[in-house]
Design an enzyme around this catalytic site. Structure first.
Site, PDB file in Angstrom:
ATOM      1  N   GLY A 355       0.927  -1.356  -0.035  1.00 39.60           N
ATOM      2  CA  GLY A 355      -0.076   0.171  -0.049  1.00 39.60           C
ATOM      3  C   GLY A 355       0.851   1.042  -0.076  1.00 39.60           C
ATOM      4  O   GLY A 355       2.025   1.189   0.276  1.00 39.60           O
ATOM      5  N   PRO A 356       0.250   2.440  -0.126  1.00 39.06           N
ATOM      6  CA  PRO A 356       1.084   3.864  -0.252  1.00 39.06           C
ATOM      7  C   PRO A 356       1.616   3.835   1.153  1.00 39.06           C
ATOM      8  O   PRO A 356       1.223   3.210   2.164  1.00 39.06           O
ATOM      9  CB  PRO A 356      -0.181   4.877  -0.644  1.00 39.06           C
ATOM     10  N   PRO A 357       2.397   4.844   1.252  1.00 40.87           N
ATOM     11  CA  PRO A 357       3.143   5.127   2.657  1.00 40.87           C
ATOM     12  C   PRO A 357       2.104   5.872   3.627  1.00 40.87           C
ATOM     13  O   PRO A 357       1.253   6.708   3.235  1.00 40.87           O
ATOM     14  CB  PRO A 357       4.113   6.372   2.086  1.00 40.87           C
ATOM     15  N   VAL A 359      -0.210   4.266   5.326  1.00 41.49           N
ATOM     16  CA  VAL A 359      -1.479   3.710   5.710  1.00 41.49           C
ATOM     17  C   VAL A 359      -1.604   2.695   6.916  1.00 41.49           C
ATOM     18  O   VAL A 359      -2.558   1.999   6.987  1.00 41.49           O
ATOM     19  CB  VAL A 359      -2.036   3.096   4.304  1.00 41.49           C
ATOM     20  N   LYS A 361       1.071   0.068   7.561  1.00 41.20           N
ATOM     21  CA  LYS A 361       1.562  -1.493   7.368  1.00 41.20           C
ATOM     22  C   LYS A 361       2.481  -1.855   8.328  1.00 41.20           C
ATOM     23  O   LYS A 361       2.353  -2.796   8.911  1.00 41.20           O
ATOM     24  CB  LYS A 361       2.200  -1.369   6.030  1.00 41.20           C
ATOM     25  N   THR A 362       3.526  -1.026   8.743  1.00 36.66           N
ATOM     26  CA  THR A 362       4.307  -1.622   9.870  1.00 36.66           C
ATOM     27  C   THR A 362       3.531  -1.582  11.213  1.00 36.66           C
ATOM     28  O   THR A 362       3.835  -2.595  11.949  1.00 36.66           O
ATOM     29  CB  THR A 362       5.439  -0.401   9.982  1.00 36.66           C
ATOM     30  N   SER A 678      -5.407   2.093 -17.970  1.00 31.40           N
ATOM     31  CA  SER A 678      -6.683   2.523 -17.493  1.00 31.40           C
ATOM     32  C   SER A 678      -7.424   3.851 -18.263  1.00 31.40           C
ATOM     33  O   SER A 678      -8.435   4.158 -18.093  1.00 31.40           O
ATOM     34  CB  SER A 678      -6.607   2.620 -15.944  1.00 31.40           C
ATOM     35  N   LYS A 721      -9.467   5.231  -7.207  1.00 35.68           N
ATOM     36  CA  LYS A 721      -9.884   6.148  -8.031  1.00 35.68           C
ATOM     37  C   LYS A 721     -11.152   6.855  -7.750  1.00 35.68           C
ATOM     38  O   LYS A 721     -11.416   8.056  -8.106  1.00 35.68           O
ATOM     39  CB  LYS A 721     -10.044   5.171  -9.545  1.00 35.68           C
TER      40      LYS A 721
END
Length: 784
Positions: A355-357, A359, A361-362, A678, A721
């Site tokens: 995922g993007p920075p 969000v 994750k860590t 897309s 989107k």
């Protein structure tokens, strides 16, 4: 001095040295002008030449200003020719003063007058002469203990003080400036003083060198003496029945080895190494290598596991407490934990959070460790190039140590921690190896139960480790490595989710760090909404927390200055506290001209709105594409034009427009690289709008891949989107029919607010995008 005393000879400019009278020096002549001067001298009978030193050795064609004004006239005594150069030996005869340097054909010629040193003997000269002889003898003995007989004889028989000074200057290799100053000395006394000062300094330097060398020799002698004393002490201790320190250290290791809980094969190897260490002297290099090796072996948790309690309700509570939203990701994690609860011997899953920075994750990994009551270790792989950082270095290398994997296990002190491999998509690769290839074994449950580190060279069981990896994108991860992990995607947060995260976690955390209470500093939802939309533009919440931290610190400063009333940060206060708004809102254009369509794109920071613009070029040819588009996006533009051209009659477009006009397609912003399939249907809508002169709807955005036959294929990143369209104020979105299933990832509020149109063909897209079409064209029932 009248002109009759002026003489003229060829000139030899030299670098980094000075020729003295009565001194013979060799020169290697290679410059063309200098070679020509030597040849001119050899053509005469006297073989005389003037030698001048250059001020700057980098100048290849010196002029008079580049040469010192005092030089030496000499006689060429010997010449040896070689390829492209000439080796000569010149004997200095007289000191000369330069009057004029000029070109004489291919070489330089100098006009000069003799400039002898006045011969005025006095007692000071005699004293300096004797002192120089003594200093020179001392310097030569320090520099070279066995002084050659020729040098000693020269010093003893030197009658002319000036000749002695010139000879010593050439012998000691003084700096160019000092040699030139010596040559230019007005009197013999001045020359003697210069040489005396130089020799005094040289003797001091040589004495210091000798002292340093003798200290180093005495240190070696001291070490040898200490070694002998240690050996004698060991013999005395053995006679008294006492253990020496080396034996005591080995005894401690053996005691630890007996108490340690080790697998049988590991124990055998450790005992073999310990027995080998006991036979070595403490000063042997291998002694300390084995000592460090055994420390690592005994400290690793070979059979030590933490009591992992899998309680699904507790795990669900922990995940909900630590993270807001991410419903699907949490369910997937709980599924794996449920399997571990029912079958504790099952292989631990290997999850990859993508995922993007920002969000979470860590922090998700930390929550999993807390819910399982396991130790948590994090290891960053970003920028790692050397495979040995993971697998360790072999013990044959100096300073070798285990890889970072086993070091993390050693820090955790259990063999079943939650180990997070952060930034797995940023691994490097060079001549030192490929760390991603080393991870293939680590992340394979069938292989990692016998993982061998290069340093330990013993099988360690990694199958009980709960591996988690994180990445921002999957594009850079090798396919075999990706195949070993289960991908869990963490999409960006909607505005409502960010407000909730800020209210639940970030604001209380920043208030606590600033030492404020919730009553002292109030951040209303409207303020947070404005910070999110105008001061941060990201899929995650890191910039949001930094902005909240800035606001809280501004308020804390007011209280530190004596303010006592509570502070409510209003929207109107933000420009003063955070500065001007950094991002303009992604507002939809109120009206689109013909040739413009609204598309949606996925980025690592979330979703974005793209306006694709097309215009006709009368008299032009072909298709021009700008906006830093990648190959896939350029191919989409060509496919869209081919479709519109081939279906011109059905679309009510005059075919002559294609033959008489070129087309320019541009995608702002031009500085941002873009690629992907897309935007295909958006390209088709923009071109159809351009050729038919019917503007597209301004409240509608679209995404989907196009084919030449007019089909609309599914794309990824639907949630990001749609959220981007919503932020821009666009309430209608065209999606591929096959992406209808992806709407379940959207928050309920977003699904209720937005209107979705699902298209299977380009005709469906154009029917919805071009509302001013003639009646009966592009008919499509709306689907919400």
């Amino acid at each position: 001095m009248n002109s009759e005393n002026i003489q003229s000879l060829p000139l030899l400019p030299v670098k980094n040295t000075v020729l003295f009278p009565s001194v013979m020096l060799p020169f290697k002549v290679g410059r063309q002008a200098s070679l020509a001067a030597v040849e001119a001298v050899l053509a005469g009978e006297e073989k005389e030449i003037v030698v001048l030193a250059q001020r700057d050795a980098s100048i290849e064609e010196p002029r008079q200003g580049d040469l010192y004004p005092i030089g030496t006239k000499g006689v060429i005594k010997r010449l040896v020719r070689s390829e492209g150069a000439v080796d000569i030996v010149v004997l200095g005869t007289e000191r000369v003063a330069v009057e004029l340097v000029e070109h004489a054909g291919p070489y330089l010629r100098v006009s000069f007058r003799n400039y002898p040193v006045p011969d005025e003997a006095n007692p000071e000269e005699e004293a300096l002469h004797r002192e120089i002889i003594e200093l020179a003898s001392k310097a030569l003995s320090l520099a070279q203990p066995q002084v050659p007989a020729e040098l000693a004889r020269m010093l003893a028989t030197a009658e002319s003080p000036l000749r002695l000074v010139y000879g010593l200057a050439s012998l000691f290799g003084m700096e160019l400036e000092k040699e030139q100053a010596l040559l230019e000395a007005a009197t013999r006394a001045d020359a003697l003083r210069l040489m005396h000062a130089y020799l005094t300094h040289e003797v001091q330097v040589l004495e210091l060198r000798s002292k340093i060398a003798s200290q180093a020799q005495s240190e070696m002698s001291k070490e040898q003496r200490e070694y002998i004393l240690r050996q004698q002490l060991r013999a005395i201790q053995e006679e008294l029945g006492q253990k020496n320190p080396e034996q005591a250290e080995a005894g401690q290791l053996r005691e630890r080895l007996e108490k340690a809980n080790l697998p049988e094969d590991v124990r055998k190897e450790a005992e073999r190494e310990l027995s080998r260490m006991e036979r070595l002297p403490a000063g042997a290099p291998d002694y300390h290598v084995i000592r460090t090796y055994l420390d690592y072996v005994l400290e690793l948790p070979w059979l030590v596991s933490s009591d992992s309690v899998v309680d699904i309700p507790t795990a669900r509570q922990v995940l909900d407490e630590d993270h807001y939203g991410l419903k699907e990701v949490k369910e997937r994690i709980l599924e794996h934990l449920g399997v571990l609860k029912l079958n504790p011997k099952a292989k631990a899953p290997i999850l990859c959070f993508v995922g993007p920075p920002g969000v979470g994750k860590t922090s998700l990994g930390q929550s999993i460790a807390r819910s399982l009551s396991r130790k948590f270790e994090r290891m960053s792989l970003g920028g790692m190039h050397d495979e040995a950082e993971l697998r360790g270095h072999r013990r044959t290398y100096i300073g070798a140590m285990p890889g970072r994997l086993l070091q993390a296990i050693r820090r955790a002190a259990v063999n079943n921690p939650v180990l997070m491999l952060d930034e797995v998509d940023k691994l490097g690769r060079d001549f030192r190896g490929d760390p991603a290839a080393a991870l293939l074994e680590v992340l394979d449950p069938e292989q990692n139960k016998t993982f061998r580190d290069n340093y330990l060279d013993l099988p360690f069981d990694l199958s009980k480790v709960f591996f988690l990896t994180t990445a921002n994108t999957l594009d850079t991860i090798p396919r075999p490595l990706l195949d070993r992990m289960e991908i869990l995607r963490l999409p960006g947060y909607s505005e409502e989710e960010k407000i909730e995260i800020a209210r639940r976690y970030q604001v209380p955390r920043q208030l606590a760090e600033a030492g404020l209470t919730p009553e002292q500093c109030v951040l209303p939802d409207e303020t947070l909404r404005r910070v999110i939309s105008r001061y941060t533009r990201e899929a995650g919440v890191r910039q949001l927390e930094r902005s909240i931290g800035t606001l809280v610190r501004k308020v804390a400063l007011r209280f530190a200055e004596g303010k006592t009333e509570p502070v409510t940060v209003e929207v109107k206060d933000l420009p003063d506290m955070l500065g001007p708004e950094r991002h303009s809102p992604e507002q939809a254009r109120n009206k689109l001209p013909a040739g413009v369509a609204t598309g949606l794109a996925w980025t690592e920071a979330g979703g974005d709105v793209l306006y694709i613009e097309a215009t006709l070029l009368p008299g032009g040819r072909d298709l021009t594409i700008t906006g830093q588009l990648g190959e896939v996006m350029q191919e989409s533009a060509r496919a869209a034009q081919s479709y519109v051209w081939s279906h011109a009659d059905e679309l009510g477009i005059d075919r002559t427009l294609f033959r008489r006009n070129g087309v320019h397609v541009h995608v702002p912003a031009g500085a941002v690289p873009k690629d992907g399939p897309s935007a295909g249907i958006t390209m088709a809508a923009a071109l159809a709008s351009l050729y038919s002169r019917r503007p597209a709807r301004a409240d509608l955005a679209m995404t989907g891949e196009i084919t030449l036959t007019g089909l609309v294929l599914p794309v990824g990143g639907i949630k990001e989107k749609v959220l981007a369209a919503r932020r821009a104020g666009l309430k209608r979105v065209i999606l591929p029919k096959e992406n209808q299933k992806d709407l379940r990832d959207l928050p309920d509020q977003v699904r209720n607010e937005m209107e979705f149109i699902f298209a299977e063909t380009i005709e469906d897209v154009l029917a919805a995008a071009l509302p001013e079409a003639a009646e009966g064209q592009f008919a499509l029932p709306k689907a919400s």
